[in-house]
Motif scaffolding. Structure first.
Motif, mmCIF file in Angstrom:
data_model
loop_
_atom_site.group_PDB
_atom_site.id
_atom_site.type_symbol
_atom_site.label_atom_id
_atom_site.label_comp_id
_atom_site.label_asym_id
_atom_site.label_seq_id
_atom_site.Cartn_x
_atom_site.Cartn_y
_atom_site.Cartn_z
ATOM 1 N N VAL A 159 -82.049 21.003 68.495
ATOM 2 C CA VAL A 159 -80.660 20.540 68.566
ATOM 3 C C VAL A 159 -80.207 20.052 67.192
ATOM 4 C CG1 VAL A 159 -79.066 18.892 69.635
ATOM 5 C CG2 VAL A 159 -80.895 19.930 71.003
ATOM 6 N N LYS A 160 -81.065 19.370 66.482
ATOM 7 C CA LYS A 160 -80.699 18.864 65.155
ATOM 8 C C LYS A 160 -80.342 20.013 64.212
ATOM 9 C CE LYS A 160 -83.394 15.720 63.367
ATOM 10 N NZ LYS A 160 -84.600 14.916 63.037
ATOM 11 N N ARG A 161 -81.155 21.058 64.217
ATOM 12 C CA ARG A 161 -80.886 22.189 63.331
ATOM 13 C C ARG A 161 -79.601 22.908 63.712
ATOM 14 N NH1 ARG A 161 -81.803 27.609 63.261
ATOM 15 N NH2 ARG A 161 -83.008 27.630 65.194
ATOM 16 N N LEU A 162 -79.429 23.161 65.011
ATOM 17 C CA LEU A 162 -78.222 23.861 65.450
ATOM 18 C C LEU A 162 -76.980 23.000 65.271
ATOM 19 C CD1 LEU A 162 -79.556 25.578 68.708
ATOM 20 C CD2 LEU A 162 -79.422 26.517 66.392
ATOM 21 N N MET A 163 -77.105 21.708 65.523
ATOM 22 C CA MET A 163 -75.955 20.816 65.357
ATOM 23 C C MET A 163 -75.518 20.742 63.908
ATOM 24 S SD MET A 163 -73.643 18.959 66.653
ATOM 25 C CE MET A 163 -74.225 19.123 68.354
ATOM 26 N N LYS A 164 -76.463 20.785 62.989
ATOM 27 C CA LYS A 164 -76.089 20.776 61.574
ATOM 28 C C LYS A 164 -75.288 22.029 61.237
ATOM 29 C CE LYS A 164 -77.900 20.025 56.938
ATOM 30 N NZ LYS A 164 -79.097 19.718 56.108
ATOM 31 N N GLN A 165 -75.691 23.166 61.779
ATOM 32 C CA GLN A 165 -74.948 24.399 61.537
ATOM 33 C C GLN A 165 -73.550 24.318 62.156
ATOM 34 O OE1 GLN A 165 -77.372 27.595 63.039
ATOM 35 N NE2 GLN A 165 -79.025 27.240 61.578
ATOM 36 N N ARG A 305 -63.513 7.812 65.046
ATOM 37 C CA ARG A 305 -64.610 8.773 65.180
ATOM 38 C C ARG A 305 -65.093 9.252 63.814
ATOM 39 N NH1 ARG A 305 -61.074 12.157 69.209
ATOM 40 N NH2 ARG A 305 -60.791 10.478 70.739
ATOM 41 N N ALA A 306 -66.371 9.589 63.762
ATOM 42 C CA ALA A 306 -66.927 10.152 62.536
ATOM 43 C C ALA A 306 -66.331 11.531 62.288
ATOM 44 C CB ALA A 306 -68.442 10.247 62.648
ATOM 45 N N THR A 307 -66.137 11.883 61.045
ATOM 46 C CA THR A 307 -65.678 13.218 60.683
ATOM 47 C C THR A 307 -66.881 14.156 60.625
ATOM 48 O OG1 THR A 307 -65.955 12.860 58.310
ATOM 49 C CG2 THR A 307 -63.837 12.189 59.289
ATOM 50 N N ALA A 308 -66.614 15.443 60.494
ATOM 51 C CA ALA A 308 -67.713 16.403 60.395
ATOM 52 C C ALA A 308 -68.563 16.118 59.166
ATOM 53 C CB ALA A 308 -67.157 17.828 60.350
ATOM 54 N N GLU A 309 -67.932 15.809 58.050
ATOM 55 C CA GLU A 309 -68.682 15.506 56.832
ATOM 56 C C GLU A 309 -69.517 14.248 57.001
ATOM 57 O OE1 GLU A 309 -69.152 17.120 54.084
ATOM 58 O OE2 GLU A 309 -67.909 18.819 54.648
ATOM 59 N N GLU A 310 -68.964 13.231 57.652
ATOM 60 C CA GLU A 310 -69.727 12.003 57.880
ATOM 61 C C GLU A 310 -70.907 12.257 58.814
ATOM 62 O OE1 GLU A 310 -66.005 8.835 57.331
ATOM 63 O OE2 GLU A 310 -66.603 9.521 59.341
ATOM 64 N N CYS A 311 -70.701 13.108 59.812
ATOM 65 C CA CYS A 311 -71.800 13.435 60.731
ATOM 66 C C CYS A 311 -72.950 14.110 59.991
ATOM 67 C CB CYS A 311 -71.296 14.355 61.839
ATOM 68 S SG CYS A 311 -70.325 13.519 63.113
ATOM 69 N N LEU A 312 -72.631 14.958 59.036
ATOM 70 C CA LEU A 312 -73.674 15.649 58.278
ATOM 71 C C LEU A 312 -74.510 14.674 57.453
ATOM 72 C CD1 LEU A 312 -71.666 18.800 57.158
ATOM 73 C CD2 LEU A 312 -73.706 18.785 58.614
ATOM 74 N N GLN A 313 -73.981 13.479 57.198
ATOM 75 C CA GLN A 313 -74.719 12.459 56.457
ATOM 76 C C GLN A 313 -75.412 11.464 57.382
ATOM 77 O OE1 GLN A 313 -74.882 12.898 53.158
ATOM 78 N NE2 GLN A 313 -73.575 14.686 53.504
ATOM 79 N N HIS A 314 -75.306 11.661 58.682
ATOM 80 C CA HIS A 314 -75.922 10.723 59.624
ATOM 81 C C HIS A 314 -77.445 10.790 59.500
ATOM 82 C CE1 HIS A 314 -77.161 8.893 63.444
ATOM 83 N NE2 HIS A 314 -75.979 8.305 63.446
ATOM 84 N N PRO A 315 -78.123 9.650 59.599
ATOM 85 C CA PRO A 315 -79.591 9.629 59.474
ATOM 86 C C PRO A 315 -80.306 10.584 60.429
ATOM 87 C CG PRO A 315 -78.725 7.394 59.399
ATOM 88 C CD PRO A 315 -77.563 8.291 59.723
ATOM 89 N N TRP A 316 -79.730 10.802 61.614
ATOM 90 C CA TRP A 316 -80.382 11.696 62.575
ATOM 91 C C TRP A 316 -80.542 13.105 62.009
ATOM 92 C CZ3 TRP A 316 -77.935 15.288 66.436
ATOM 93 C CH2 TRP A 316 -78.888 15.822 67.322
ATOM 94 N N LEU A 317 -79.516 13.595 61.326
ATOM 95 C CA LEU A 317 -79.561 14.942 60.771
ATOM 96 C C LEU A 317 -80.279 15.001 59.435
ATOM 97 C CD1 LEU A 317 -76.014 16.326 61.639
ATOM 98 C CD2 LEU A 317 -78.161 16.599 62.885
ATOM 99 N N GLU A 318 -80.479 13.842 58.809
ATOM 100 C CA GLU A 318 -81.158 13.823 57.527
ATOM 101 C C GLU A 318 -82.656 13.625 57.656
ATOM 102 O OE1 GLU A 318 -79.074 10.907 55.151
ATOM 103 O OE2 GLU A 318 -77.861 12.498 54.264
#
Length: 413
Positions: A159-165, A305-318
């Motif tokens: 899910v993490k990999r697909l969500m990042k995409q 709400r978080a933006t798409a760019e902010e979500c990409l910086q979330h610790p979960w995806l990093e």
């Protein structure tokens, strides 16, 4: 089509960071058709010769069907390449909806250089319908694995990999002032199912172009995924998509539709009252970081709400257990890495996280096959509704028709 074959770069003069279609999009916004937020100009040549002269339909079941369109697999005769043909009726409920189809084509043109968005190949037109020839994705929609039993369902690392995409694709759309407005598991496809491929965002029939000079207020979307501002008829924004991504992350991780009620009214009440649970057995194997990610999106006020760019910086995806299955980076000429070292780093980090011990047992490097995608049929109902303790409002999927009450005609998948 491989990443290297994706067309890029606008017509001269070139502009770094922009793709083919982005520059004409600015001109298209100047001429609005009947409804706000629709593009009215396209570059793609519309072919009038018979579709069957260049393509033959593959035998077997349809790829998808809605009230006003059907998607079928087809083969280009001279190349033997596989595509998906989306046959779309121009008249819907007695109204001419050709311009809505033109808008969908224009958005596909705008996004054609983005790896995570479906690619448009050709367009045909007859007296009664338009045919969009789209890329074909062998993996189908992610919905299938969202409702699968736990053994076959997505793992959190997947899910993490697909969500990042997904977020990278949505971020691109938002930077180009496009809001999708119907992000859900049926509109996210996979390039392959085994090994698990990459995503393609599809179906831009409900999408709109956002302009700072005007507000858009429309009732549209799929019930379980619509944001609170849709229900209260407040202005639509890019944050409307981010709510849907929050719901999408929830269902990909748990297999549960968080706001689904017994009918639309109960579903809408759950959304407007923020009746959502983050506890129970469905979250036993979900990390706290993933839950925090969802909580940054399922926020009632759009501006919070978080933006798409902010979500990409979330610790979960990093977190570094994400590098598995990234072989497409090398074929794309993108970022490559030492998989062995990354796997070691990943295992080291995950040893601290007791909720992911199952994922630590086996980290496999898979080669991803980047192929293509198509738009599938309308939402399917699952026969696997599952009641869970402490989650009276959460049930297994039971999708309904998209919510389109105030739209002339209807859009289908």
């Amino acid at each position: 089509m491989s990443p290297e074959e994706k067309p890029g770069g606008p017509p001269p003069p070139p502009q770094a960071g922009r793709c083919r279609g982005a520059r004409p999009q600015q001109q298209q916004q100047q001429q609005q058709p009947r409804r706000g937020g629709l593009l009215s100009e396209i570059r793609t040549a519309i072919r009038s010769e018979p579709f069957h002269l260049r393509y033959r339909l593959s035998p077997g079941r349809e790829l998808g069907r809605g009230k006003f369109a059907v998607v079928k697999k087809c083969i280009q005769k001279d190349t033997e390449k596989e595509f998906a043909a989306k046959f779309m009726r121009k008249r819907r409920k007695g109204q001419d909806c050709r311009m809505e189809i033109i808008h969908e084509i224009a958005v596909l043109e705008l996004a054609q250089c983005n790896l995570w968005v479906i690619n448009l190949h050709e367009v045909y037109e007859t007296a009664t319908e338009m045919i969009l020839v789209l890329e074909y994705a062998a993996g189908g929609e992610i919905f299938d694995q969202c409702v699968a039993e736990r053994e076959e369902a997505f793992k959190e690392k997947d899910v993490k990999r697909l969500m990042k995409q997904i977020l990278e694709g949505v971020s691109f759309l938002h930077r180009n002032n496009v809001v999708h407005l119907d992000l859900k598991p049926q509109n996210i496809l996979l390039t392959s199912k085994s090994p698990l491929g990459d995503i393609k965002i599809v179906d831009f029939g409900l999408s709109r172009i956002m302009k700072s000079s005007e507000e858009l207020r429309e009732i549209m979307g799929t019930p379980e995924y619509v944001a609170p501002e849709i229900l209260s008829y407040d202005p639509i924004s890019t944050a409307t998509d981010m709510w849907s991504i929050g719901v999408l992350a929830y269902v990909m991780l748990t297999g549960i539709s968080p706001f689904l009620g017994d009918d639309k009214q109960e579903t809408f009440l759950n959304i407007s009252q923020m009746n959502v649970s983050y506890s129970g057995e469905d979250f036993d194997l979900i990390s706290e970081s993933a839950v925090d990610f969802i909580k940054t999106l399922l926020v009632k006020k759009p501006e919070d709400r978080a933006t798409a760019e902010e979500c990409l910086q979330h610790p979960w995806l990093e977190q570094s257990d994400e590098p598995i299955s990234r072989a497409w980076n090398e074929s794309a000429g993108g970022e490559s890495s030492d998989v062995t070292q990354q796997d070691a780093d990943s295992a080291s980090e995950k040893s601290v996280d007791t909720e992911k011990t199952e994922e630590d047992e086996s980290i496999v490097t898979e080669e991803l096959i980047v192929v293509a995608s198509y738009t599938l049929g309308q939402c399917r109902q699952s026969e696997k509704e599952k009641a869970t303790e402490q989650k009276a409002i959460s049930k297994r999927f039971k999708f309904e028709e998209p919510l389109l009450q105030e739209i002339p005609g209807e859009f289908i998948y």
